[in-house]
Design a protein around this motif. Structure first.
Motif, short mmCIF file in Angstrom:
data_model
loop_
_atom_site.label_atom_id
_atom_site.label_comp_id
_atom_site.label_asym_id
_atom_site.label_seq_id
_atom_site.Cartn_x
_atom_site.Cartn_y
_atom_site.Cartn_z
N THR A 182 40.17 37.74 45.69
CA THR A 182 38.99 38.57 45.87
C THR A 182 38.27 38.14 47.14
O THR A 182 38.50 37.05 47.66
CB THR A 182 38.02 38.47 44.67
N ARG A 183 37.41 39.02 47.61
CA ARG A 183 36.71 38.81 48.88
C ARG A 183 35.43 39.63 48.82
O ARG A 183 35.39 40.65 48.14
CB ARG A 183 37.62 39.29 50.01
N PRO A 184 34.40 39.24 49.56
CA PRO A 184 33.20 40.08 49.62
C PRO A 184 33.54 41.51 50.06
O PRO A 184 34.37 41.71 50.97
CB PRO A 184 32.31 39.37 50.64
N ILE A 185 32.93 42.48 49.42
CA ILE A 185 33.22 43.90 49.68
C ILE A 185 33.02 44.26 51.14
O ILE A 185 33.79 45.02 51.72
CB ILE A 185 32.38 44.80 48.75
N SER A 186 32.00 43.71 51.77
CA SER A 186 31.74 44.04 53.18
C SER A 186 32.93 43.64 54.06
O SER A 186 33.27 44.34 55.01
CB SER A 186 30.46 43.36 53.67
N GLU A 187 33.58 42.53 53.74
CA GLU A 187 34.75 42.09 54.50
C GLU A 187 35.95 42.98 54.24
O GLU A 187 36.72 43.29 55.16
CB GLU A 187 35.07 40.63 54.17
N ILE A 188 36.15 43.39 52.98
CA ILE A 188 37.24 44.31 52.65
C ILE A 188 37.04 45.63 53.39
O ILE A 188 37.97 46.16 54.00
CB ILE A 188 37.31 44.55 51.12
N HIS A 189 35.82 46.14 53.33
CA HIS A 189 35.47 47.41 53.99
C HIS A 189 35.79 47.33 55.49
O HIS A 189 36.43 48.23 56.05
CB HIS A 189 33.99 47.71 53.74
N HIS A 190 35.39 46.25 56.12
CA HIS A 190 35.63 46.04 57.54
C HIS A 190 37.14 46.03 57.83
O HIS A 190 37.61 46.67 58.79
CB HIS A 190 34.98 44.72 57.99
N THR A 191 37.90 45.29 57.03
CA THR A 191 39.36 45.21 57.21
C THR A 191 40.00 46.58 57.10
O THR A 191 40.85 46.95 57.93
CB THR A 191 39.98 44.25 56.17
N LEU A 192 39.63 47.34 56.08
CA LEU A 192 40.26 48.65 55.86
C LEU A 192 39.94 49.63 56.99
O LEU A 192 40.80 50.43 57.37
CB LEU A 192 39.84 49.22 54.51
N ILE A 193 38.73 49.55 57.53
CA ILE A 193 38.39 50.43 58.64
C ILE A 193 39.21 50.07 59.87
O ILE A 193 39.79 50.93 60.53
CB ILE A 193 36.87 50.35 58.97
N HIS A 194 39.31 48.78 60.18
CA HIS A 194 40.00 48.36 61.39
C HIS A 194 41.52 48.33 61.26
O HIS A 194 42.23 48.63 62.22
CB HIS A 194 39.47 47.00 61.86
N ARG A 195 42.03 47.99 60.09
CA ARG A 195 43.47 47.90 59.90
C ARG A 195 44.09 49.25 59.55
O ARG A 195 45.09 49.66 60.12
CB ARG A 195 43.80 46.88 58.79
N ASP A 196 43.48 49.92 58.55
CA ASP A 196 44.07 51.17 58.04
C ASP A 196 43.36 52.43 58.54
O ASP A 196 43.81 53.54 58.25
CB ASP A 196 44.02 51.18 56.50
N HIS A 197 42.24 52.25 59.23
CA HIS A 197 41.44 53.38 59.72
C HIS A 197 40.99 54.28 58.59
O HIS A 197 40.99 55.50 58.71
CB HIS A 197 42.21 54.17 60.79
N VAL A 198 40.63 53.65 57.46
CA VAL A 198 40.14 54.37 56.28
C VAL A 198 38.79 53.79 55.92
O VAL A 198 38.62 52.57 55.82
CB VAL A 198 41.12 54.22 55.09
N ASP A 199 37.83 54.68 55.71
CA ASP A 199 36.47 54.26 55.39
C ASP A 199 36.19 54.54 53.91
O ASP A 199 35.62 55.57 53.56
CB ASP A 199 35.46 54.99 56.29
N TYR A 200 36.62 53.61 53.04
CA TYR A 200 36.35 53.76 51.62
C TYR A 200 34.90 53.43 51.33
O TYR A 200 34.31 52.54 51.96
CB TYR A 200 37.23 52.81 50.79
N ASN A 201 34.34 54.11 50.37
CA ASN A 201 32.98 53.86 49.90
C ASN A 201 32.90 52.44 49.33
O ASN A 201 33.77 52.02 48.56
CB ASN A 201 32.66 54.91 48.84
#
Length: 187
Positions: free
Chosen positions: A113-132
């Motif tokens: 697990t990881r803080p949500i803000s870090e997961i969100h950042h990773t997904l935007i930069h790695r997968d180019h997906v902005d999940y809520n």
């Protein structure tokens, strides 16, 4: 089967690959990614978006994984990276049924697990997906619930790696120690 399978789960973008790739094969574990096994078996390219179409896709993919995993199992121990929950195209959380997860014949389970803000950042930069962020939080919570339930139902050792209170280096060391314990104590 004499080999051991350690299932490493967690939400999208939590750092499963980052941690697993640092476990050297010299300690006796072969690292496999569930998604790679699935798409190799189906002979298709992985989608750019990690969401699945629907529950039919979930079953198709899991049966492909089970089949391909059985082909990959040898006398080597396996560190399998995957998920207990997935998102569908409508952003619903789908849980992989326990009877399918049971076919992995897990020896242990690890949750990252990881803080949500870090997961969100990773997904935007790695997968180019902005999940809520709320959806990511719900997904991570469901992974945690599934992890606990699987460890209890299958009576297997479990390890929770939480990046909110440890560094990557410490997480890798904790996982190595956990794998060593399983390897030496559960032949």
């Amino acid at each position: 089967m004499s080999d051991k399978l350690v299932f490493v789960t967690g939400a999208y973008g939590v750092g499963k690959s980052t941690v697993c790739q640092q476990i050297p094969s010299s300690i006796g574990f072969k690292y496999l990614k569930a998604s790679t096994l699935i798409f190799d078996y189906l002979q298709t390219s992985p989608p750019t978006d990690k969401r699945i179409a629907d529950s039919d896709d979930l079953y198709t993919n899991q049966y492909a994984l089970i089949h391909e995993l059985s082909r990959q199992r040898t006398s080597e121990h396996i560190l399998l990276e995957g998920h207990t929950c997935l998102l569908d195209r409508n952003m619903r959380i789908l849980q992989i049924p326990l009877e399918l997860l049971g076919k992995f014949n897990m020896s242990a389970i690890v949750l990252i697990t990881r803080p949500i803000s870090e997961i969100h950042h990773t997904l935007i930069h790695r997968d180019h997906v902005d999940y809520n962020a709320t959806l990511l939080s719900q997904l991570q919570e469901q992974e945690h619930i599934s992890f606990s339930y699987i460890a209890k139902v299958f009576d297997i050792p479990s390890l929770h790696i939480d990046f909110s209170n440890q560094t990557e280096k410490l997480a890798v060391e904790n996982l190595k120690h956990f794998l060593d314990t399983i390897f030496t104590n559960r032949h």
